[in-house]
Design an enzyme around this catalytic site. Structure first.
Site, short mmCIF file in Angstrom:
data_model
loop_
_atom_site.label_atom_id
_atom_site.label_comp_id
_atom_site.label_asym_id
_atom_site.label_seq_id
_atom_site.Cartn_x
_atom_site.Cartn_y
_atom_site.Cartn_z
CD GLU A 1 -4.70 -3.52 -4.77
OE1 GLU A 1 -3.79 -3.73 -3.96
OE2 GLU A 1 -4.70 -4.00 -5.92
CB SER B 1 0.53 -6.97 -1.59
OG SER B 1 0.89 -5.66 -1.28
#
Ligand code: MG
Ligand code: ZN
Length: 443
Positions: A260, A91
């Site tokens: 997010e 990520s």
């Protein structure tokens, strides 16, 4: 063609000039798009948006209802990191590509392969006079948000990353998510430092209804990540936070905001389909709100993609042509909290049936008992809950015929969704770096 070429030269010049984070390179100009909302569904590979369609389906109607994702699909993006890290991204490298337009190594937070800071779209937006905001369901210093806000050679330097939010000069007007554990420490209290810098501070979702309009905002709602959507006091906390954030960030020069859905990935790592779908539902509600928002603010662009896919999620496993999300759709708490309940209580089979919304077999109940009775000196309570969690997730996957190939990430391309002003710029097969490059141009 000529115009296109000169545009490309300008933007690559701007990019190369912007390699040093503190340099002020760009004069204020009128942006082609006033507000840009970048959304990352962490770990949300194509199987997740497809899964959500069938999870969301109303079985009482003949049609399979279109989802908000279906409406705005533009194309697919590759996700591979810098060559030094192979084809499978984490990520940090994923978010660094999305925030800077440059591929880096796994673990990199807004730095290139030489560990040099690279300017992010959020930093650039701030420089040209826009407001900036970050809304996440992880801790706010986790890999994805950190890669937009700051620079660090390694994602797990959580305290240093949090410190840098102050020490590099605050570059956000709004920061919402989890993370009090990193912001209120023995050695340093960053919450007080944010307050000293003029921020209002909140710790409850309800307080979002009464925030002061003209004062920057820090909201930390949990010690680390927020609770699973299924366990949270507000199962749609991402949409609640995003709604408040759009209202708070609105101003005549526009804003850039990162949103997010962080925990789609965490559910994927745990092979937990029930939580994965609940996190996707929170994201879907966020998008449905933003569809209406864009109708009222047509100078806004919304872009959604994933940094990678997680877990190798498969809809219909073991050679059977069946996927049955209805088997777990009624769950009102996460399988993790069911595991905790099993570890800490003398439960009945009936109680578990109510929680899981399907009946466990004698054999499955015996497997839980076997884990439960392991003496604490052989297995700590925390490890026992972890083992029970894994087992219960396996039962849910069996019941719904969900498949998984990994507890980690996979290298498949991910879907790209966009709507609002200039959304067509994200069409076709693109790369994760193209998303940042396009946002730099549109800011
Ligand atoms: Mg993330
Ligand atoms: Zn992950």
């Amino acid at each position: 063609m000529k115009k296109l070429l000169s545009l490309c030269i300008c933007s690559s010049l701007a990019l190369s000039l912007s390699l040093h984070a503190n340099e002020q390179v760009t004069p204020k100009k009128a942006s082609p798009v006033k507000n840009i909302i970048m959304i990352v569904g962490d770990g949300m590979g194509p199987a997740y948006t497809t899964a959500y369609r069938y999870y969301n389906d109303n079985p009482a109607t003949a049609a399979i209802e279109e989802t908000v994702f279906d409406r705005h699909l533009q194309g697919m993006s590759s996700t591979y990191p810098a060559p030094v890290s192979g084809y499978v991204t984490d990520s940090a490298a994923g978010a660094t590509a999305l925030s800077t337009g440059i591929k880096s190594y796994n673990g990199a937070i807004g730095v290139d392969v030489d560990k040099k800071p690279i300017k992010t779209v959020l930093e650039y937006a701030k420089e040209i006079g826009k407001k900036t905001g970050v809304v996440v369901t992880s801790q706010v210093n986790h890999a994805t948000p950190a890669s937009y806000i700051t620079h660090n050679e390694y994602r797990r330097n959580y305290n240093a990353i949090a410190d840098s939010f102050i020490d590099n000069g605050i570059n956000v007007d709004l920061l919402l998510g989890g993370g009090t554990q990193y912001f209120e420490r023995e050695d340093r209290n960053l919450v007080n430092e944010f307050k000293a810098n003029g921020f209002q501070y909140i710790t409850q979702y309800e307080q979002l209804a009464n925030i002061k309009a003209n004062q920057p905002l820090l909201g930390l709602f949990a010690p680390v990540g927020l609770p699973w959507a299924l366990d949270d006091t507000n199962k749609h906390r991402l949409s609640t936070m995003t709604k408040a954030a759009t209202a708070h960030l609105e101003n005549e020069h526009g804003y850039f905001m990162l949103v997010e859905a962080s925990q789609v990935d965490w559910a994927g790592h745990s092979n937990d389909i029930a939580s994965a779908m609940a996190e996707m539902d929170d994201l879907a509600q966020t998008l449905i709100f933003l569809e209406k928002y864009v109708e009222q603010h047509p100078d806004t662009l919304v872009v959604l993609t994933a940094d990678h896919s997680t877990g190798g999620l498969t809809l219909g496993a073991n050679g059977k042509y069946i996927w049955q999300p209805a088997e777990f759709k009624g769950m009102e708490q996460s399988s993790h909290s069911v595991a905790q309940f099993v570890a800490e209580n003398n439960y009945t089979a009936k109680e578990l049936t109510k929680m899981l919304t399907f009946e466990l077999t004698e054999e499955q109940l015996a497997q839980l008992q076997e884990i439960k009775k392991i003496p604490l000196k052989e297995l700590t309570q925390a490890k026992k809950i972890k083992k029970l969690y894994k087992k219960i997730n396996h039962f849910i996957s069996q019941q719904s015929n969900t498949g998984w190939t990994s507890g980690g990430h996979t290298a498949i391309d991910v879907p790209v969704f966009a709507f609002g002003k200039k959304h067509h710029k994200f069409k076709g097969k693109i790369d994760n770096t193209d998303i940042a490059k396009t946002i730099f141009k549109l800011l």
